[in-house]
Design an enzyme around this catalytic site. Structure first.
Site, short mmCIF file in Angstrom:
data_model
loop_
_atom_site.label_atom_id
_atom_site.label_comp_id
_atom_site.label_asym_id
_atom_site.label_seq_id
_atom_site.Cartn_x
_atom_site.Cartn_y
_atom_site.Cartn_z
N ILE A 263 0.84 -1.21 0.00
CA ILE A 263 0.00 0.00 0.00
C ILE A 263 0.88 1.26 0.00
CG2 ILE A 263 -1.62 1.33 1.43
CD1 ILE A 263 -2.80 -1.40 2.36
N ASP B 115 1.33 -12.80 13.57
CA ASP B 115 0.08 -13.47 13.91
C ASP B 115 0.33 -14.70 14.77
OD1 ASP B 115 -1.06 -11.56 12.33
OD2 ASP B 115 -1.66 -12.91 10.71
N TYR C 117 -1.96 -7.16 16.69
CA TYR C 117 -2.22 -6.29 15.53
C TYR C 117 -3.55 -5.54 15.69
CZ TYR C 117 -2.48 -5.20 10.47
OH TYR C 117 -2.55 -4.58 9.24
N1 CAA Z 1 -12.25 -18.68 14.50
C1 CAA Z 1 -12.38 -19.66 15.41
N2 CAA Z 1 -11.54 -20.69 15.52
C2 CAA Z 1 -10.50 -20.73 14.69
C3 CAA Z 1 -10.30 -19.74 13.72
C4 CAA Z 1 -11.24 -18.69 13.63
N3 CAA Z 1 -11.11 -17.71 12.72
N4 CAA Z 1 -9.18 -20.03 13.04
C5 CAA Z 1 -8.70 -21.18 13.57
N5 CAA Z 1 -9.51 -21.61 14.56
C6 CAA Z 1 -9.34 -22.79 15.37
C7 CAA Z 1 -8.80 -23.94 14.54
O1 CAA Z 1 -9.85 -24.64 13.92
C8 CAA Z 1 -8.09 -24.78 15.61
O2 CAA Z 1 -9.05 -25.49 16.36
P1 CAA Z 1 -8.68 -26.91 17.09
O3 CAA Z 1 -7.58 -26.59 18.06
O4 CAA Z 1 -9.95 -27.32 17.72
O5 CAA Z 1 -8.22 -27.79 15.96
C9 CAA Z 1 -7.51 -23.70 16.52
O6 CAA Z 1 -8.33 -22.54 16.34
C10 CAA Z 1 -6.08 -23.38 16.13
O7 CAA Z 1 -5.56 -22.59 17.15
P2 CAA Z 1 -4.01 -22.40 17.25
O8 CAA Z 1 -3.71 -21.53 18.43
O9 CAA Z 1 -3.33 -23.76 17.20
O10 CAA Z 1 -3.73 -21.59 15.95
P3 CAA Z 1 -2.64 -21.88 14.83
O11 CAA Z 1 -1.31 -21.80 15.49
O12 CAA Z 1 -2.99 -23.07 14.05
O13 CAA Z 1 -2.83 -20.63 13.84
C11 CAA Z 1 -2.78 -18.33 13.21
C12 CAA Z 1 -3.03 -19.35 14.33
C13 CAA Z 1 -1.34 -18.46 12.68
C14 CAA Z 1 -2.95 -16.96 13.78
C15 CAA Z 1 -3.76 -18.58 12.06
O14 CAA Z 1 -5.07 -18.68 12.59
C16 CAA Z 1 -3.75 -17.45 11.04
O15 CAA Z 1 -2.82 -17.29 10.27
N6 CAA Z 1 -4.81 -16.64 10.99
C17 CAA Z 1 -4.95 -15.55 10.06
C18 CAA Z 1 -4.72 -14.26 10.75
C19 CAA Z 1 -4.95 -13.14 9.80
O16 CAA Z 1 -6.04 -12.92 9.28
N7 CAA Z 1 -3.95 -12.34 9.55
C20 CAA Z 1 -4.09 -11.24 8.66
C21 CAA Z 1 -2.74 -10.85 8.18
S1 CAA Z 1 -2.84 -9.60 6.94
C22 CAA Z 1 -3.29 -8.24 7.77
O17 CAA Z 1 -3.37 -8.21 8.95
C23 CAA Z 1 -3.57 -7.01 6.93
C24 CAA Z 1 -4.83 -6.40 7.31
O18 CAA Z 1 -4.80 -5.34 7.90
C25 CAA Z 1 -6.12 -7.01 6.93
#
Ligand code: CAA
Length: 240
Positions: free
Chosen positions: A14, A88, A147
């Site tokens: 951006i 994240d 964040y």
């Molecule tokens: N809601 C509810 N539950 C969720 C979920 C959600 N959105 N996402 C994952 N879960 C659950 C999974 O199903 C899993 O459940 P089980 O343990 O029952 O299997 C559990 O949560 C996983 O939890 P963990 O703590 O083990 O999470 P992880 O280490 O696997 O991953 C994370 C965590 C790396 C943060 C991953 O969820 C991720 O990458 N998320 C995306 C975050 C995101 O949107 N970032 C945006 C970056 S870009 C940006 O920020 C720019 C902007 O301004 C928009």
């Protein structure tokens, strides 16, 4: 006279789209960056836009970096606080360093940069500040306590500074971009990103240019009555 614009994190995503649009609109624009030297040099070679490096999370480095820019190009009329990082991680696994680094860059950087330009803007009775927040600062996001907190903080900061600047010709606004086609978003695991995209009514990522157009609108000389606002550009993902 051409306005002098400074964009933090201005050589990629951006920030790069913003510096290019500001340049095309006739501003003298300077791109700050930190860490990504190769990318910054390529950006400079492509655009001719001057690049200057310092870490916006470092208060002293930011004060001297901005002062050097102002000495060389003139006082800053337009400041775009775009530099930001993600680390994240769910809170139960998050280290202090993951928390601290995001708050220091994304929110602390905003303070450090604004602090460096605000006295001149007040003295000259003109300023345009745009702080890049995020849809996730408004809605929250799984895995982003750091964040989301920093980006929500940016919105509170924006409103408070807008009040302070109003009588001095300084407008301060935030943009809350949605998921945008940048390096930051491509770091999200593809399966998770697919799930996120399914929640975007427009059904795709924003282009960086679509966010930069919002910045350009807010920094216009004729935008003097818009202050303290948060402009969402998120494809309908979250409506406030
Ligand atoms: N809601 C509810 N539950 C969720 C979920 C959600 N959105 N996402 C994952 N879960 C659950 C999974 O199903 C899993 O459940 P089980 O343990 O029952 O299997 C559990 O949560 C996983 O939890 P963990 O703590 O083990 O999470 P992880 O280490 O696997 O991953 C994370 C965590 C790396 C943060 C991953 O969820 C991720 O990458 N998320 C995306 C975050 C995101 O949107 N970032 C945006 C970056 S870009 C940006 O920020 C720019 C902007 O301004 C928009």
């Amino acid at each position: 006279m051409a306005r002098v614009a400074l964009v933090s994190g201005g050589v990629s995503g951006i920030g790069a789209a913003t510096t290019k649009l500001l340049q095309a609109s006739g501003c003298t624009v300077i791109a700050n960056y930190y860490g990504n030297d190769t990318q910054a040099t390529a950006f400079h070679n492509e655009t001719g836009i001057p690049i200057r490096t310092w870490n916006v999370a470092d208060f002293e480095a930011t004060q001297s970096g901005v002062a050097a820019v102002a000495r060389e190009f003139g006082p800053i009329d337009i400041l775009v606080n775009n530099a930001g990082i993600t680390r994240d991680c769910t809170l139960h696994k998050m280290s202090y360093e993951q928390w601290r680094s995001v708050v220091d860059v994304d929110l602390g950087g905003c303070f450090n940069m604004c602090r460096a330009v605000i006295e001149d803007m007040r003295a000259r009775r003109f300023g345009r500040i745009v702080n890049i927040s995020s849809v996730n600062g408004l809605s929250g996001q799984f895995g982003q306590t750091n964040y989301a907190a920093a980006k929500a903080g940016v919105i509170g900061f924006t409103k408070a500074l807008a009040l302070e600047g109003a009588a001095r010709g300084i407008t301060v606004n935030a943009i809350a971009p949605g998921y945008t086609d940048t390096g930051m978003v491509s770091a999200v695991p593809p399966k998770i990103l697919e799930g996120i995209l399914a929640t975007v009514p427009i059904g795709r990522l924003a282009t960086p240019q679509e966010i930069a157009r919002g910045v350009l609108f807010l920094v216009d000389d004729n935008a003097g009555f818009i202050t303290g606002a948060t402009l969402s550009i998120n494809g309908g993902k979250y409506m406030v």
